[in-house]
Design a protein around this motif. Structure first.
Motif, PDB file in Angstrom:
ATOM      1  N   ARG A  80       0.837  -1.207   0.000  1.00 58.37           N
ATOM      2  CA  ARG A  80       0.000   0.000   0.000  1.00 58.37           C
ATOM      3  C   ARG A  80       0.873   1.258   0.000  1.00 58.37           C
ATOM      4  O   ARG A  80       1.450   1.614   1.024  1.00 58.37           O
ATOM      5  N   ARG A  82       2.019   4.978   0.369  1.00 55.93           N
ATOM      6  CA  ARG A  82       1.584   6.070   1.231  1.00 55.93           C
ATOM      7  C   ARG A  82       1.994   7.426   0.688  1.00 55.93           C
ATOM      8  O   ARG A  82       1.271   8.397   0.800  1.00 55.93           O
ATOM      9  N   ASN A  94       7.051   5.329  -0.600  1.00 50.29           N
ATOM     10  CA  ASN A  94       6.955   4.789   0.751  1.00 50.29           C
ATOM     11  C   ASN A  94       5.715   3.914   0.826  1.00 50.29           C
ATOM     12  O   ASN A  94       4.630   4.331   0.425  1.00 50.29           O
ATOM     13  N   ILE A  95       5.890   2.665   1.307  1.00 44.08           N
ATOM     14  CA  ILE A  95       4.771   1.731   1.367  1.00 44.08           C
ATOM     15  C   ILE A  95       4.637   1.121   2.748  1.00 44.08           C
ATOM     16  O   ILE A  95       5.616   0.969   3.481  1.00 44.08           O
ATOM     17  N   ASN A  96       3.426   0.785   3.099  1.00 47.81           N
ATOM     18  CA  ASN A  96       3.127  -0.134   4.191  1.00 47.81           C
ATOM     19  C   ASN A  96       2.812  -1.454   3.514  1.00 47.81           C
ATOM     20  O   ASN A  96       2.141  -1.474   2.481  1.00 47.81           O
ATOM     21  N   TRP A  97       3.257  -2.552   4.072  1.00 52.57           N
ATOM     22  CA  TRP A  97       2.983  -3.825   3.431  1.00 52.57           C
ATOM     23  C   TRP A  97       2.733  -4.903   4.480  1.00 52.57           C
ATOM     24  O   TRP A  97       3.158  -4.797   5.625  1.00 52.57           O
ATOM     25  N   LYS A  98       2.024  -5.920   4.030  1.00 51.20           N
ATOM     26  CA  LYS A  98       1.885  -7.137   4.827  1.00 51.20           C
ATOM     27  C   LYS A  98       1.872  -8.300   3.853  1.00 51.20           C
ATOM     28  O   LYS A  98       1.464  -8.162   2.692  1.00 51.20           O
ATOM     29  N   ARG A 112       4.909  -8.099   8.257  1.00 53.52           N
ATOM     30  CA  ARG A 112       4.474  -6.776   7.810  1.00 53.52           C
ATOM     31  C   ARG A 112       5.596  -5.796   8.044  1.00 53.52           C
ATOM     32  O   ARG A 112       6.513  -6.062   8.804  1.00 53.52           O
ATOM     33  N   GLY A 113       5.516  -4.652   7.383  1.00 52.43           N
ATOM     34  CA  GLY A 113       6.566  -3.665   7.566  1.00 52.43           C
ATOM     35  C   GLY A 113       6.322  -2.397   6.781  1.00 52.43           C
ATOM     36  O   GLY A 113       5.261  -2.190   6.180  1.00 52.43           O
ATOM     37  N   VAL A 114       7.343  -1.566   6.794  1.00 49.47           N
ATOM     38  CA  VAL A 114       7.340  -0.281   6.088  1.00 49.47           C
ATOM     39  C   VAL A 114       8.629  -0.230   5.278  1.00 49.47           C
ATOM     40  O   VAL A 114       9.689  -0.615   5.766  1.00 49.47           O
ATOM     41  N   ASP A 132      12.020  -2.504   5.538  1.00 46.60           N
ATOM     42  CA  ASP A 132      11.604  -3.901   5.577  1.00 46.60           C
ATOM     43  C   ASP A 132      11.281  -4.380   4.167  1.00 46.60           C
ATOM     44  O   ASP A 132      10.373  -3.859   3.526  1.00 46.60           O
TER      45      ASP A 132
END
Length: 139
Positions: A80, A82, A94-98, A112-114, A132
């Motif tokens: 995802r 950001r 920049n992403i958030n991920w799982k 999960r991470g950033v 990550d």
């Protein structure tokens, strides 16, 4: 009656003024959209273990590490975005991920991470991952 007529005329003029679809997206907007599409392609290629697509869209030093870890039975990634920083030669997304990985012995790992994904501005090729790594199986 005259007030109603004036309001009616203003309403018609406003509706015609707002009806234009000629809004052209900016170059930065187009570049960010291309980066998001490139990340979607990487996500789908990784989940499908498509080594040819991964090699063509990732810098060789990163691709080697990712390709040696394609021994899972199945993977689900959710990347995802950001924020996008557009620089002279590259873009930083920049992403958030799982993610979750399924293995032949019925083991399932989740993480999960950033991260910051650094993409080449011209080719949208992944050059570097800071933070990550979403394409790394957790130990």
């Amino acid at each position: 009656m005259r007030l109603i007529s004036i309001l009616f005329i203003l309403l018609i003029l406003v509706s015609f003024g707002c009806g234009k679809d000629n809004v052209k997206p900016s170059e930065d907007s187009l570049m960010a959209t291309a980066a998001f599409k490139s990340i979607d392609v990487l996500e789908e290629a990784y989940e499908g273990k498509d080594s040819m697509t991964l090699q063509s869209r990732i810098a060789p030093h990163i691709a080697r590490e990712i390709l040696k870890d394609l021994y899972f039975d199945g993977a689900e990634l959710d990347l995802r975005p950001r924020m996008v920083k557009i620089q002279e030669t590259d873009l930083i997304v920049n992403i958030n991920w799982k993610g979750s990985w399924q293995f032949p012995d019925e083991t399932r790992l989740e993480n999960r991470g950033v991260a910051d994904l650094i993409l080449d501005r011209e080719t949208m090729r992944l050059l570097e991952i800071k933070g990550d790594n979403p394409f790394s199986i957790p130990s």
